[in-house]
Design a protein around this motif. Structure first.
Motif, PDB file in Angstrom:
ATOM      1  N   LYS A  81       0.666  -1.216   0.130  1.00 29.12           N
ATOM      2  CA  LYS A  81       0.112   0.129   0.015  1.00 29.12           C
ATOM      3  C   LYS A  81       0.901   1.277  -0.104  1.00 29.12           C
ATOM      4  N   LEU A  82       1.896   1.115   0.651  1.00 32.13           N
ATOM      5  CA  LEU A  82       2.884   2.338   0.965  1.00 32.13           C
ATOM      6  C   LEU A  82       3.377   2.606  -0.580  1.00 32.13           C
ATOM      7  N   ARG A  83       3.667   1.561  -1.229  1.00 33.87           N
ATOM      8  CA  ARG A  83       4.447   1.854  -2.544  1.00 33.87           C
ATOM      9  C   ARG A  83       3.360   2.433  -3.421  1.00 33.87           C
ATOM     10  N   GLN A  84       2.343   2.296  -3.488  1.00 35.58           N
ATOM     11  CA  GLN A  84       1.424   2.751  -4.102  1.00 35.58           C
ATOM     12  C   GLN A  84       1.157   4.186  -4.031  1.00 35.58           C
ATOM     13  N   LEU A  85       0.925   4.691  -2.615  1.00 33.80           N
ATOM     14  CA  LEU A  85       1.098   5.762  -1.983  1.00 33.80           C
ATOM     15  C   LEU A  85       2.245   6.897  -2.620  1.00 33.80           C
ATOM     16  N   MET A  86       3.188   6.100  -2.588  1.00 34.16           N
ATOM     17  CA  MET A  86       4.658   6.819  -2.861  1.00 34.16           C
ATOM     18  C   MET A  86       4.568   7.385  -4.305  1.00 34.16           C
ATOM     19  N   LYS A  87       4.043   6.506  -5.147  1.00 37.41           N
ATOM     20  CA  LYS A  87       3.881   6.883  -6.678  1.00 37.41           C
ATOM     21  C   LYS A  87       3.292   8.148  -6.911  1.00 37.41           C
ATOM     22  N   HIS A  88       2.418   8.814  -5.989  1.00 38.64           N
ATOM     23  CA  HIS A  88       1.528   9.833  -6.176  1.00 38.64           C
ATOM     24  C   HIS A  88       2.299  11.068  -5.458  1.00 38.64           C
ATOM     25  N   ILE A  89       3.526  10.879  -4.903  1.00 37.80           N
ATOM     26  CA  ILE A  89       4.211  11.723  -4.062  1.00 37.80           C
ATOM     27  C   ILE A  89       5.163  12.689  -5.135  1.00 37.80           C
ATOM     28  N   PRO A  90       5.090  13.877  -5.375  1.00 38.08           N
ATOM     29  CA  PRO A  90       6.198  14.463  -6.110  1.00 38.08           C
ATOM     30  C   PRO A  90       7.603  14.333  -5.948  1.00 38.08           C
ATOM     31  N   LEU A  91       7.926  14.231  -4.830  1.00 34.71           N
ATOM     32  CA  LEU A  91       9.240  13.798  -4.581  1.00 34.71           C
ATOM     33  C   LEU A  91       9.649  12.728  -5.127  1.00 34.71           C
ATOM     34  N   PHE A  92       8.943  11.564  -5.488  1.00 33.67           N
ATOM     35  CA  PHE A  92       9.426  10.541  -6.010  1.00 33.67           C
ATOM     36  C   PHE A  92       8.761   9.936  -7.487  1.00 33.67           C
ATOM     37  N   SER A  93       8.550  11.280  -8.128  1.00 38.34           N
ATOM     38  CA  SER A  93       7.518  11.099  -9.603  1.00 38.34           C
ATOM     39  C   SER A  93       8.349  10.416 -10.577  1.00 38.34           C
ATOM     40  N   SER A  94       9.734  11.016 -10.337  1.00 39.82           N
ATOM     41  CA  SER A  94      10.624  10.554 -11.324  1.00 39.82           C
ATOM     42  C   SER A  94      11.331   9.181 -11.227  1.00 39.82           C
ATOM     43  N   LEU A  95      10.911   8.418 -10.161  1.00 34.09           N
ATOM     44  CA  LEU A  95      11.583   7.354  -9.789  1.00 34.09           C
ATOM     45  C   LEU A  95      11.192   6.123 -10.500  1.00 34.09           C
ATOM     46  N   ALA A  96      11.807   4.869 -10.807  1.00 37.80           N
ATOM     47  CA  ALA A  96      10.981   3.724 -11.345  1.00 37.80           C
ATOM     48  C   ALA A  96      10.476   3.274  -9.993  1.00 37.80           C
TER      49      ALA A  96
END
Length: 304
Positions: A81-96
């Motif tokens: 669930k945390l990985r799904q949430l992190m996808k929408h955080i601008p800080l991590f938007s460029s990460l694979a």
């Protein structure tokens, strides 16, 4: 009637009472049968829980599943669930996705009640924070005990990195304004993250520079602007960050009470109220218990 977290709501349930957005817009009426589209809409408005008329079809499946799940399996599901949430955080938007998965394994999700102190000024810096939901204020306290609000953060924002980078004590205090969900990373993992992902360094550097500019703006405001202008600029800043456009007005869910707004503007409560009364008389601002409406175009014209 029962209260369900939105993440546990299923299509087919019926709404127990009317649901409103933070700005007072009715999202769903009592008795509405919930669809998957409704669930996505509620999440987009950051609605955390709702009243359901009766129980879920077949019972609360998520709760039953959680009770049957062993701790190791529950931890794996939380990380997913945390990985799904992190996808929408601008800080991590460029990460694979694989990089996000690695970072999620190094993070801890916390739920904090309103008015919780996360850290205090001069505490050692040992954690980096990202807001998933809710609002956090950052402030400093004068020797006389007066507070000055430096920043207000909401979903997607991060804070606490300065002490982790320079190793010095916290320069300010962080406190939740309402119930909040946070992601927390230790100093060790934060520094490892910066070593492994150069693009994140650029994002963090840009954020630090922006905060330095904001601080310079606040100092300039206190030196060169009168009370009225400081109050208006603070309200415009809140509108730009938290406002939702509705017809010709900006509806701003108020994360601060009047005392905190006066701290942010660098004025007394009396001065703040005098300015607000004048703006209301001119029909430029309408103040409510938990939000306000303003004509942003007219207010900005006053600052020119």
């Amino acid at each position: 009637m029962a209260v369900f977290l939105v993440n546990h709501v299923q299509a087919g349930m019926k709404v127990g009472i009317d649901i409103f957005s933070d700005s007072g817009i009715k999202l769903l009426a009592k008795g509405t049968t919930i669809t998957e589209q409704h669930i996505q809409m509620l999440r987009s408005h950051k609605i955390r829980e709702i009243d359901i008329d009766g129980e879920a079809p077949g019972g609360d499946y998520d709760s039953d599943k959680s009770r049957q799940m062993d701790p190791a399996q529950r931890a794996l599901e939380e990380k997913a669930k945390l990985r799904q949430l992190m996808k929408h955080i601008p800080l991590f938007s460029s990460l694979a996705p694989e990089h996000i998965a690695l970072l999620a394994d190094r993070m801890e999700k916390r739920e904090q009640d309103a008015q919780t102190i996360l850290f205090r000024e001069n505490d050692p810096g040992d954690s980096f924070f990202i807001v998933l939901s809710g609002t956090v204020k950052i402030y400093r306290t004068s020797p006389e005990g007066e507070e000055k609000i430096l920043a207000v953060f909401n979903a997607g924002d991060s804070f606490g990195e300065l002490s982790l980078i320079d190793g010095k004590p916290r320069s300010a205090t962080a406190q939740t304004l309402d119930n909040a969900e946070l992601v927390v990373m230790s100093r060790e993992h934060f520094l490892d993250m910066l070593k492994s992902h150069f693009d994140l360094n650029l994002v963090i550097m840009a954020e630090i520079v922006q905060r330095m500019r904001d601080t310079n703006d606040q100092v300039s405001d206190l030196m060169f602007f009168d009370v009225r202008t400081r109050v208006i600029k603070s309200m415009v800043k809140l509108a730009n960050r938290f406002g939702e456009r509705s017809d010709h007005t900006i509806v701003v869910q108020m994360p601060l009470d009047r005392h905190e707004l006066s701290q942010m503007a660098g004025v007394t409560i009396k001065e703040l109220n005098e300015v607000l009364y004048d703006l209301e008389d001119r029909q430029l601002v309408k103040m409510y218990a938990s939000y306000f409406e303003l004509n942003l175009i007219k207010l900005r014209s006053l600052l020119r």
